[in-house]
Scaffold this motif. Structure first.
Motif, PDB file in Angstrom:
ATOM      1  N   SER A   1       5.623   7.283   2.754  1.00  0.00           N
ATOM      2  CA  SER A   1       5.426   6.771   1.388  1.00  0.00           C
ATOM      3  C   SER A   1       3.972   6.901   0.968  1.00  0.00           C
ATOM      4  CB  SER A   1       5.831   5.302   1.294  1.00  0.00           C
ATOM      5  OG  SER A   1       7.192   5.162   1.548  1.00  0.00           O
ATOM      6  N   PHE A   2       3.063   6.620   1.890  1.00  0.00           N
ATOM      7  CA  PHE A   2       1.638   6.755   1.592  1.00  0.00           C
ATOM      8  C   PHE A   2       1.331   8.207   1.228  1.00  0.00           C
ATOM      9  CE2 PHE A   2      -2.839   6.079   1.730  1.00  0.00           C
ATOM     10  CZ  PHE A   2      -3.377   7.205   2.319  1.00  0.00           C
TER      11      PHE A   2
ATOM     12  N   PRO B   1     -17.361  11.994   3.074  1.00  0.00           N
ATOM     13  CA  PRO B   1     -16.465  12.689   2.148  1.00  0.00           C
ATOM     14  C   PRO B   1     -16.736  12.298   0.691  1.00  0.00           C
ATOM     15  CG  PRO B   1     -15.240  11.641   3.924  1.00  0.00           C
ATOM     16  CD  PRO B   1     -16.634  11.151   4.011  1.00  0.00           C
TER      17      PRO B   1
ATOM     18  N   PRO C   1      -0.943   6.318  -6.861  1.00  0.00           N
ATOM     19  CA  PRO C   1      -0.292   6.640  -8.140  1.00  0.00           C
ATOM     20  C   PRO C   1      -0.684   5.665  -9.250  1.00  0.00           C
ATOM     21  CG  PRO C   1       1.283   6.804  -6.370  1.00  0.00           C
ATOM     22  CD  PRO C   1       0.036   6.222  -5.788  1.00  0.00           C
TER      23      PRO C   1
ATOM     24  N   ASN D   1      -9.957  14.424   1.010  1.00  0.00           N
ATOM     25  CA  ASN D   1     -11.247  13.710   0.960  1.00  0.00           C
ATOM     26  C   ASN D   1     -11.008  12.214   0.894  1.00  0.00           C
ATOM     27  OD1 ASN D   1     -13.996  14.983   0.869  1.00  0.00           O
ATOM     28  ND2 ASN D   1     -12.941  16.386  -0.473  1.00  0.00           N
ATOM     29  N   GLU D   2     -10.028  11.818   0.070  1.00  0.00           N
ATOM     30  CA  GLU D   2      -9.716  10.378  -0.055  1.00  0.00           C
ATOM     31  C   GLU D   2      -9.183   9.833   1.264  1.00  0.00           C
ATOM     32  OE1 GLU D   2      -7.681  10.562  -4.349  1.00  0.00           O
ATOM     33  OE2 GLU D   2      -8.283   8.554  -3.728  1.00  0.00           O
TER      34      GLU D   2
ATOM     35  N   VAL E   1      -9.625  11.005   4.353  1.00  0.00           N
ATOM     36  CA  VAL E   1     -10.665  10.955   5.391  1.00  0.00           C
ATOM     37  C   VAL E   1     -11.608   9.789   5.126  1.00  0.00           C
ATOM     38  CG1 VAL E   1     -12.632  12.195   6.396  1.00  0.00           C
ATOM     39  CG2 VAL E   1     -10.518  13.406   5.934  1.00  0.00           C
ATOM     40  N   ASP E   2     -11.973   9.589   3.852  1.00  0.00           N
ATOM     41  CA  ASP E   2     -12.868   8.485   3.508  1.00  0.00           C
ATOM     42  C   ASP E   2     -12.227   7.143   3.860  1.00  0.00           C
ATOM     43  OD1 ASP E   2     -14.025   6.801   0.597  1.00  0.00           O
ATOM     44  OD2 ASP E   2     -15.250   7.408   2.304  1.00  0.00           O
ATOM     45  N   LEU E   3     -10.917   7.023   3.553  1.00  0.00           N
ATOM     46  CA  LEU E   3     -10.173   5.792   3.839  1.00  0.00           C
ATOM     47  C   LEU E   3     -10.148   5.514   5.340  1.00  0.00           C
ATOM     48  CD1 LEU E   3      -8.584   4.036   1.836  1.00  0.00           C
ATOM     49  CD2 LEU E   3      -6.555   5.325   2.401  1.00  0.00           C
TER      50      LEU E   3
ATOM     51  N   GLY F   1       2.623   9.167  -2.130  1.00  0.00           N
ATOM     52  CA  GLY F   1       1.737   8.620  -3.167  1.00  0.00           C
ATOM     53  C   GLY F   1       0.507   9.499  -3.376  1.00  0.00           C
TER      54      GLY F   1
ATOM     55  N   THR G   1      -4.024   6.700 -10.517  1.00  0.00           N
ATOM     56  CA  THR G   1      -3.895   7.939 -11.313  1.00  0.00           C
ATOM     57  C   THR G   1      -3.342   7.621 -12.696  1.00  0.00           C
ATOM     58  OG1 THR G   1      -3.431   9.158  -9.278  1.00  0.00           O
ATOM     59  CG2 THR G   1      -2.903  10.269 -11.333  1.00  0.00           C
TER      60      THR G   1
ATOM     61  N   ILE H   1       0.800  -1.214   0.000  1.00  0.00           N
ATOM     62  CA  ILE H   1       0.000   0.000   0.000  1.00  0.00           C
ATOM     63  C   ILE H   1       0.837   1.270   0.000  1.00  0.00           C
ATOM     64  CG2 ILE H   1      -1.644   1.347   1.361  1.00  0.00           C
ATOM     65  CD1 ILE H   1      -2.078  -1.999   2.161  1.00  0.00           C
ATOM     66  N   GLU H   2       1.988   1.211   0.707  1.00  0.00           N
ATOM     67  CA  GLU H   2       2.730   2.461   0.882  1.00  0.00           C
ATOM     68  C   GLU H   2       3.001   3.143  -0.451  1.00  0.00           C
ATOM     69  OE1 GLU H   2       4.228  -0.178   4.265  1.00  0.00           O
ATOM     70  OE2 GLU H   2       4.364  -0.399   2.106  1.00  0.00           O
ATOM     71  N   GLY H   3       2.374   4.244  -0.651  1.00  0.00           N
ATOM     72  CA  GLY H   3       2.692   5.112  -1.779  1.00  0.00           C
ATOM     73  C   GLY H   3       2.453   4.547  -3.148  1.00  0.00           C
TER      74      GLY H   3
ATOM     75  N   SER I   1      -0.409  11.777  -6.755  1.00  0.00           N
ATOM     76  CA  SER I   1      -1.680  11.565  -7.463  1.00  0.00           C
ATOM     77  C   SER I   1      -2.475  12.856  -7.606  1.00  0.00           C
ATOM     78  CB  SER I   1      -2.582  10.600  -6.706  1.00  0.00           C
ATOM     79  OG  SER I   1      -1.888   9.499  -6.281  1.00  0.00           O
ATOM     80  N   ASN I   2      -2.214  13.815  -6.737  1.00  0.00           N
ATOM     81  CA  ASN I   2      -3.044  15.011  -6.728  1.00  0.00           C
ATOM     82  C   ASN I   2      -2.299  16.273  -7.144  1.00  0.00           C
ATOM     83  OD1 ASN I   2      -5.862  14.283  -5.505  1.00  0.00           O
ATOM     84  ND2 ASN I   2      -4.365  13.164  -4.306  1.00  0.00           N
TER      85      ASN I   2
ATOM     86  N   GLU J   1     -14.812  16.122 -15.154  1.00  0.00           N
ATOM     87  CA  GLU J   1     -15.310  15.301 -14.058  1.00  0.00           C
ATOM     88  C   GLU J   1     -16.715  15.715 -13.687  1.00  0.00           C
ATOM     89  OE1 GLU J   1     -11.099  14.549 -11.764  1.00  0.00           O
ATOM     90  OE2 GLU J   1     -12.476  16.060 -11.054  1.00  0.00           O
TER      91      GLU J   1
ATOM     92  N   ILE K   1      -3.036   2.212   5.323  1.00  0.00           N
ATOM     93  CA  ILE K   1      -1.982   3.175   4.986  1.00  0.00           C
ATOM     94  C   ILE K   1      -0.636   2.484   4.821  1.00  0.00           C
ATOM     95  CG2 ILE K   1      -0.662   5.061   6.068  1.00  0.00           C
ATOM     96  CD1 ILE K   1      -3.310   6.130   7.037  1.00  0.00           C
TER      97      ILE K   1
END
Lengths: 109, 359
Positions: B70-71, A70, A48, B44-45, B47-49, B74, A51, A42-44, B78-79, B225, B64
């Motif tokens: 690292s999380f 959310p 990605p 948002n992602e 908090v949802d997680l 990532g 995406t 999962i880490e990182g 992505s953002n 979107e 996580i």
């Protein structure tokens, strides 16, 4: 040898396969990977991967309010994604067959 | 008045290790994202997680991993927006200032058109020290950008900063450096005046150009979107709940201090009554002070200007002052409302039944 290095090569294909079954979201994908036995990737890496898949059109994403509150991204596979998954499965079988021969043929002899 | 419920509202439902994880992740992502990146999609992602993990009673590490950094990296990757988009977003922040400056110049222009004596200099070509102002803004922003990087570096290193500290540093620096830079430029007599008409044209072209280009870019390059309709709550209810939370914290702090001094605990309603009285007296002095300030300003203007100028000035001042005062007193109104409800229902403000439901 570090397991995560091996997993990095196949993670995209595995995530695509999970998404191909039904529309899903980040937490659900992580849980499914966990249930299959992939605990430490999962880490990182997952977000990605999602995406990248979205950017090249293999999956599409829609946003909706989650039951918990959310905004959540829901991923579903696209026709190009289906093609990519099919190709990945063929490639994976070829590679693992070859690797199995190299790694275990001597032992079997 | 409505406001949108954000991820921060939902994050309040997190407890224990999930809340700790959220706090650390928030600091990291906020520090790692650049100007122009939006923190909301990532948070948002997150908090949802975390809410999903909390509901399923799964350990944080399950969602996580063992390496939080690292999380977070990532999530940031992505953002992160493209450089062009971030630049456009940053330039869009200054559209408001361009509209304001252009609007003020147009007002001054119209004022001179209707009040100048015949033969006076054409107000379209009167010099405006716009370049000094613009230079000040650009220099202040460049210094702020460097400071932003330094603060983010320190936050990453120390990882003890919380959101309020980070925001406070940012705003103090923005106002402090911006003001200092403009002040230094004005002391140095760095004046390059340009005709008012060019200032107005520049502001209009900047505002219109950036807005149109940003819209075209978004339409052409950003994925279309589906917009999630925002969930809204009434600001009044949100403020009411905020007042309850704040008053509880103040009461608890006060009682802790009293306990240390060996003083008895005060009943919540009794303590609240005393606070309301103090607030009333403070309010009288604040209003008196503001009246004196406004009266002084009006007298100053009236001494140097004609009656019509003074009237215009007073109208603008009141038009700005009244909504600001109303907004500032909204907290006071909610505290009075809370006090009234506590007395009517004979409810202690430590009780959860006072909270208005916010969904």
């Amino acid at each position: 040898m570090d397991e995560s290095q091996l997993l990095k090569g196949i993670l995209e294909g595995c995530v695509l396969a999970i998404i191909s079954r039904k529309e899903t979201y980040g937490y659900d994908i992580i849980m499914q990977l966990n249930n299959y036995g992939f605990h430490n990737i999962i880490e990182g890496t997952l977000y990605p991967v999602l995406t990248r898949l979205e950017k090249r059109g293999a999956v599409k994403c829609r946003k909706a309010k989650s039951p918990l509150g959310p905004v959540r991204k829901y991923y579903s596979i696209t026709p190009p994604g289906e093609t990519e998954l099919k190709e990945f499965r063929i490639l994976y079988e070829n590679v693992t067959d070859t690797a199995r021969h190299i790694l275990f043929d001597e032992l079997e002899d | 008045m409505k406001r949108e419920i954000t991820y921060e509202d939902y994050a309040k439902k997190l407890t224990g290790e999930y809340k700790d994880a959220y706090d650390k992740i928030f600091v990291y992502i906020k520090s790692a994202l650049s100007i122009g990146d939006e923190i909301s999609p990532a948070m948002n992602e997150v908090v949802d997680l975390l809410l999903a993990a909390q509901e399923d009673e799964r350990p944080v590490e399950d969602v996580i991993g063992n390496d939080m950094e690292s999380f977070c990296e990532g999530m940031v990757k992505s953002n992160r927006r493209s450089f062009v988009y971030r630049t456009l977003l940053f330039m869009s922040l200054y559209v408001f200032i361009a509209v304001l400056v252009g609007g003020v110049q147009i007002c001054i222009l119209l004022y001179h058109v209707f009040t100048d004596e015949p033969g006076a200099q054409n107000p379209l070509f009167t010099g405006v020290d716009f370049v000094g102002f613009l230079s000040g803004m650009l220099v202040a922003f460049a210094i702020l950008g460097i400071l932003d990087l330094v603060v983010k570096f320190l936050v990453m290193k120390i990882k003890g900063f919380n959101k309020k500290v980070y925001s406070a540093i940012y705003w103090v620096a923005f106002i402090g450096i911006g003001s200092l830079t403009v002040f230094l430029i004005s002391i140095a007599d760095f004046e390059i005046t340009i005709p008012r008409i060019f200032v107005i044209i520049f502001c209009v072209l900047y505002a219109a150009g950036v807005t149109i280009f940003a819209k075209i870019y978004r339409k052409k390059y950003m994925p279309q979107e589906e917009e999630v309709p925002p969930v809204e709550i009434d600001f009044a209810d949100d403020l009411f709940n905020e007042v309850i939370t704040v008053m509880r914290k103040r009461y608890q702090k006060k009682m802790e201090k009293r306990a240390k001094k060996g003083l008895p605990e005060l009943a919540p309603l009794f303590w609240y009554e005393k606070e309301m009285k103090k607030e009333k007296i403070a309010g009288i002095f604040t209003n008196l002070f503001l009246v004196i300030i406004i009266a002084t300003a009006i007298i100053e203007v009236a001494q140097d200007s004609e009656v019509i100028d003074t009237m215009i000035f007073v109208i603008i001042l009141l038009a700005l002052e009244i909504p600001i005062m109303y907004a500032m007193n909204s907290g006071t109104r909610k505290r009075k409302e809370l006090y009234r409800i506590m007395k009517e229902k004979k409810v202690d403000f430590m009780s959860d039944e006072l909270y208005r439901k916010v969904e």
